[in-house]
Motif scaffolding. Structure first.
Motif, PDB file in Angstrom:
ATOM      1  N   LEU A 136       3.324  -5.370 -27.113  1.00  0.00           N
ATOM      2  CA  LEU A 136       4.309  -5.479 -28.184  1.00  0.00           C
ATOM      3  C   LEU A 136       5.669  -5.152 -27.584  1.00  0.00           C
ATOM      4  O   LEU A 136       5.912  -4.029 -27.140  1.00  0.00           O
ATOM      5  CB  LEU A 136       3.977  -4.508 -29.318  1.00  0.00           C
ATOM      6  N   GLY A 137       6.545  -6.171 -27.519  1.00  0.00           N
ATOM      7  CA  GLY A 137       7.838  -6.000 -26.881  1.00  0.00           C
ATOM      8  C   GLY A 137       7.781  -6.470 -25.433  1.00  0.00           C
ATOM      9  O   GLY A 137       6.930  -7.262 -25.045  1.00  0.00           O
ATOM     10  N   GLY A 138       8.725  -5.991 -24.631  1.00  0.00           N
ATOM     11  CA  GLY A 138       8.708  -6.284 -23.202  1.00  0.00           C
ATOM     12  C   GLY A 138       9.554  -7.449 -22.764  1.00  0.00           C
ATOM     13  O   GLY A 138      10.132  -7.435 -21.684  1.00  0.00           O
ATOM     14  N   GLY A 139       9.606  -8.515 -23.560  1.00  0.00           N
ATOM     15  CA  GLY A 139      10.334  -9.709 -23.140  1.00  0.00           C
ATOM     16  C   GLY A 139       9.730 -10.299 -21.875  1.00  0.00           C
ATOM     17  O   GLY A 139       8.515 -10.261 -21.671  1.00  0.00           O
ATOM     18  N   ALA A 140      10.569 -10.849 -21.008  1.00  0.00           N
ATOM     19  CA  ALA A 140      10.087 -11.407 -19.743  1.00  0.00           C
ATOM     20  C   ALA A 140       9.605 -10.270 -18.839  1.00  0.00           C
ATOM     21  O   ALA A 140      10.019  -9.112 -18.976  1.00  0.00           O
ATOM     22  CB  ALA A 140      11.192 -12.199 -19.053  1.00  0.00           C
ATOM     23  N   HIS A 141       8.708 -10.615 -17.916  1.00  0.00           N
ATOM     24  CA  HIS A 141       8.218  -9.582 -17.006  1.00  0.00           C
ATOM     25  C   HIS A 141       8.022 -10.156 -15.606  1.00  0.00           C
ATOM     26  O   HIS A 141       7.947 -11.364 -15.422  1.00  0.00           O
ATOM     27  CB  HIS A 141       6.897  -8.983 -17.512  1.00  0.00           C
ATOM     28  N   ARG A 142       7.965  -9.252 -14.636  1.00  0.00           N
ATOM     29  CA  ARG A 142       7.686  -9.636 -13.262  1.00  0.00           C
ATOM     30  C   ARG A 142       6.422  -8.937 -12.810  1.00  0.00           C
ATOM     31  O   ARG A 142       6.231  -7.738 -13.066  1.00  0.00           O
ATOM     32  CB  ARG A 142       8.857  -9.252 -12.341  1.00  0.00           C
ATOM     33  N   LEU A 143       5.554  -9.681 -12.121  1.00  0.00           N
ATOM     34  CA  LEU A 143       4.280  -9.145 -11.647  1.00  0.00           C
ATOM     35  C   LEU A 143       4.293  -9.077 -10.128  1.00  0.00           C
ATOM     36  O   LEU A 143       4.614 -10.066  -9.454  1.00  0.00           O
ATOM     37  CB  LEU A 143       3.131 -10.030 -12.129  1.00  0.00           C
ATOM     38  N   ASP A 144       3.958  -7.922  -9.588  1.00  0.00           N
ATOM     39  CA  ASP A 144       3.804  -7.746  -8.140  1.00  0.00           C
ATOM     40  C   ASP A 144       2.414  -7.189  -7.862  1.00  0.00           C
ATOM     41  O   ASP A 144       1.975  -6.230  -8.521  1.00  0.00           O
ATOM     42  CB  ASP A 144       4.855  -6.783  -7.581  1.00  0.00           C
ATOM     43  N   VAL A 145       1.733  -7.790  -6.890  1.00  0.00           N
ATOM     44  CA  VAL A 145       0.395  -7.342  -6.515  1.00  0.00           C
ATOM     45  C   VAL A 145       0.343  -7.125  -5.012  1.00  0.00           C
ATOM     46  O   VAL A 145       0.792  -7.981  -4.243  1.00  0.00           O
ATOM     47  CB  VAL A 145      -0.681  -8.373  -6.928  1.00  0.00           C
ATOM     48  N   SER A 146      -0.178  -5.988  -4.612  1.00  0.00           N
ATOM     49  CA  SER A 146      -0.408  -5.741  -3.185  1.00  0.00           C
ATOM     50  C   SER A 146      -1.834  -5.254  -2.991  1.00  0.00           C
ATOM     51  O   SER A 146      -2.368  -4.493  -3.820  1.00  0.00           O
ATOM     52  CB  SER A 146       0.583  -4.718  -2.636  1.00  0.00           C
ATOM     53  N   VAL A 147      -2.452  -5.728  -1.923  1.00  0.00           N
ATOM     54  CA  VAL A 147      -3.829  -5.361  -1.608  1.00  0.00           C
ATOM     55  C   VAL A 147      -3.892  -4.947  -0.150  1.00  0.00           C
ATOM     56  O   VAL A 147      -3.300  -5.597   0.721  1.00  0.00           O
ATOM     57  CB  VAL A 147      -4.798  -6.536  -1.857  1.00  0.00           C
ATOM     58  N   ASP A 148      -4.601  -3.867   0.125  1.00  0.00           N
ATOM     59  CA  ASP A 148      -4.839  -3.441   1.494  1.00  0.00           C
ATOM     60  C   ASP A 148      -6.332  -3.195   1.655  1.00  0.00           C
ATOM     61  O   ASP A 148      -6.902  -2.341   0.978  1.00  0.00           O
ATOM     62  CB  ASP A 148      -4.042  -2.173   1.800  1.00  0.00           C
ATOM     63  N   LEU A 149      -6.968  -3.980   2.521  1.00  0.00           N
ATOM     64  CA  LEU A 149      -8.404  -3.853   2.802  1.00  0.00           C
ATOM     65  C   LEU A 149      -8.529  -3.418   4.259  1.00  0.00           C
ATOM     66  O   LEU A 149      -8.328  -4.218   5.169  1.00  0.00           O
ATOM     67  CB  LEU A 149      -9.109  -5.189   2.569  1.00  0.00           C
ATOM     68  N   LYS A 150      -8.837  -2.147   4.461  1.00  0.00           N
ATOM     69  CA  LYS A 150      -8.828  -1.592   5.810  1.00  0.00           C
ATOM     70  C   LYS A 150     -10.221  -1.126   6.214  1.00  0.00           C
ATOM     71  O   LYS A 150     -10.826  -0.297   5.526  1.00  0.00           O
ATOM     72  CB  LYS A 150      -7.846  -0.424   5.890  1.00  0.00           C
ATOM     73  N   PRO A 151     -10.760  -1.653   7.308  1.00  0.00           N
ATOM     74  CA  PRO A 151     -12.042  -1.132   7.798  1.00  0.00           C
ATOM     75  C   PRO A 151     -11.910   0.338   8.172  1.00  0.00           C
ATOM     76  O   PRO A 151     -10.901   0.775   8.734  1.00  0.00           O
ATOM     77  CB  PRO A 151     -12.324  -1.989   9.043  1.00  0.00           C
ATOM     78  N   VAL A 152     -12.923   1.104   7.854  1.00  0.00           N
ATOM     79  CA  VAL A 152     -12.932   2.532   8.177  1.00  0.00           C
ATOM     80  C   VAL A 152     -13.659   2.713   9.494  1.00  0.00           C
ATOM     81  O   VAL A 152     -14.817   2.299   9.647  1.00  0.00           O
ATOM     82  CB  VAL A 152     -13.629   3.338   7.072  1.00  0.00           C
ATOM     83  N   SER A 153     -12.988   3.291  10.466  1.00  0.00           N
ATOM     84  CA  SER A 153     -13.572   3.478  11.801  1.00  0.00           C
ATOM     85  C   SER A 153     -14.619   4.575  11.766  1.00  0.00           C
ATOM     86  O   SER A 153     -14.689   5.381  10.832  1.00  0.00           O
ATOM     87  CB  SER A 153     -12.484   3.833  12.811  1.00  0.00           C
ATOM     88  N   ASP A 154     -15.445   4.641  12.821  1.00  0.00           N
ATOM     89  CA  ASP A 154     -16.449   5.689  12.919  1.00  0.00           C
ATOM     90  C   ASP A 154     -15.786   7.069  12.921  1.00  0.00           C
ATOM     91  O   ASP A 154     -16.307   8.020  12.335  1.00  0.00           O
ATOM     92  CB  ASP A 154     -17.276   5.510  14.198  1.00  0.00           C
ATOM     93  N   GLU A 155     -14.604   7.155  13.562  1.00  0.00           N
ATOM     94  CA  GLU A 155     -13.886   8.429  13.604  1.00  0.00           C
ATOM     95  C   GLU A 155     -13.415   8.837  12.217  1.00  0.00           C
ATOM     96  O   GLU A 155     -13.539   9.987  11.811  1.00  0.00           O
ATOM     97  CB  GLU A 155     -12.699   8.303  14.548  1.00  0.00           C
ATOM     98  N   ASP A 156     -12.911   7.850  11.448  1.00  0.00           N
ATOM     99  CA  ASP A 156     -12.466   8.141  10.084  1.00  0.00           C
ATOM    100  C   ASP A 156     -13.640   8.586   9.216  1.00  0.00           C
ATOM    101  O   ASP A 156     -13.504   9.482   8.377  1.00  0.00           O
ATOM    102  CB  ASP A 156     -11.808   6.902   9.460  1.00  0.00           C
TER     103      ASP A 156
END
Length: 296
Positions: free
Chosen positions: A274-294
């Protein structure tokens, strides 16, 4: 493989939003090949009401409402996921595609009843003559089902050009067939419509894929993206996931969020404001393998 997944969605509104209600599907699904070690979301501003549940297709879903004015909404979903590759049968040992088609139509092989609901066209995976003609080239008489699916997967990768400017989330399959351009969502819808045009079962899968930095460059944080592929029903093997954008049988480099008939069933975030008018959408994704040390 174990992955640390961070998926941030930000809505910025032209005018304050007075009230909003959202449905989110941003947490990975528990599967025999996928173990969720940790998962959760942080929403800013904090919602007044939150309810977690499972939708019709078995996906994790969260309903939330915000009841104070806000000019920005940020959803951070983070998970730690262990993925194992599913076994893939010998393609030539799978049943002929016509036998499977007939079984899904009511006779022949024993069929899991839930597969039948993924045979018919759906709103974003419509079937027309262009889809039927394109699909038919991969389904030769008497050919093993998985061999046909692999051929279709490869043809889409070769025949369609990845072009994020060519389409949007609402572009019909018929337009994608004419342009031969689009993104992973479009290619998944083309393949699903093609498989269903042959009387077979296919569903839309939403998730992530591991990406690699160009040689000599550093991988940029947040530069990954959501991904989409398909899952096709093969009697004796169950559901086999295929990625037509990359011509891959899905293995340890894909993380599954969930599935439905098409994107409309599994959009990450939907809502009413309800409300808001125009909007902007930003999406970021980070897919990081986890090392054995981590992990240690």
């Amino acid at each position: 493989m174990i992955y640390d997944v961070v998926h941030r969605t930000t809505y910025r509104y032209e005018e304050p939003v007075d009230l909003s209600y959202h449905v989110m599907r941003v947490l990975p699904r528990v599967l025999p090949t996928q173990r969720i070690l940790r998962a959760g979301t942080i929403v800013t501003p904090a919602p007044v009401r939150v309810q977690d549940g499972i939708d019709y297709f078995g996906n994790a879903v969260t309903h939330m409402s915000l009841e104070e004015p806000h000019a920005e909404l940020v959803v951070d979903a983070r998970s730690l996921v262990e993925v194992r590759a599913a076994p893939v049968p010998d393609a030539n040992a799978t049943p002929a595609w016509e036998v499977v088609r007939d079984a899904l139509d009511g006779g022949g092989l024993p069929i899991e009843t839930h597969a039948v609901e993924f045979v018919r066209a759906s709103p974003m995976a419509a079937i027309d003559d262009s889809v039927r003609d394109y699909a038919a080239a991969s389904f030769q008489p008497g050919a093993p089902l998985l061999a046909c699916l692999l051929d279709l997967n490869k043809r889409i990768r070769n025949d369609f050009t990845f072009d994020p400017r060519a389409t949007n989330v609402a572009t019909p399959v018929g337009d994608v067939m004419q342009m031969r351009r689009g993104v992973c969502q479009d290619f998944a819808h083309v393949m699903i419509a093609s498989v269903r045009a042959m009387g077979l079962a296919a569903r839309y899968v939403s998730g992530y894929i591991r990406t690699y930095a160009p040689q000599g460059q550093i991988r940029r944080q947040g530069a990954d993206a959501s991904h989409a592929w398909i899952s096709a029903f093969v009697p004796g093997a169950g559901w086999i996931d295929l990625d037509p954008t990359n011509d891959l049988v899905v293995g340890e480099e894909h993380v599954v969020l969930g599935w439905g008939r098409d994107y409309g069933d599994i959009a990450p975030i939907r809502g009413v404001i309800l409300g808001g008018g125009a909007h902007r959408l930003d999406v970021s994704v980070d897919l990081k393998p986890v090392s054995d040390e981590d992990q240690a």
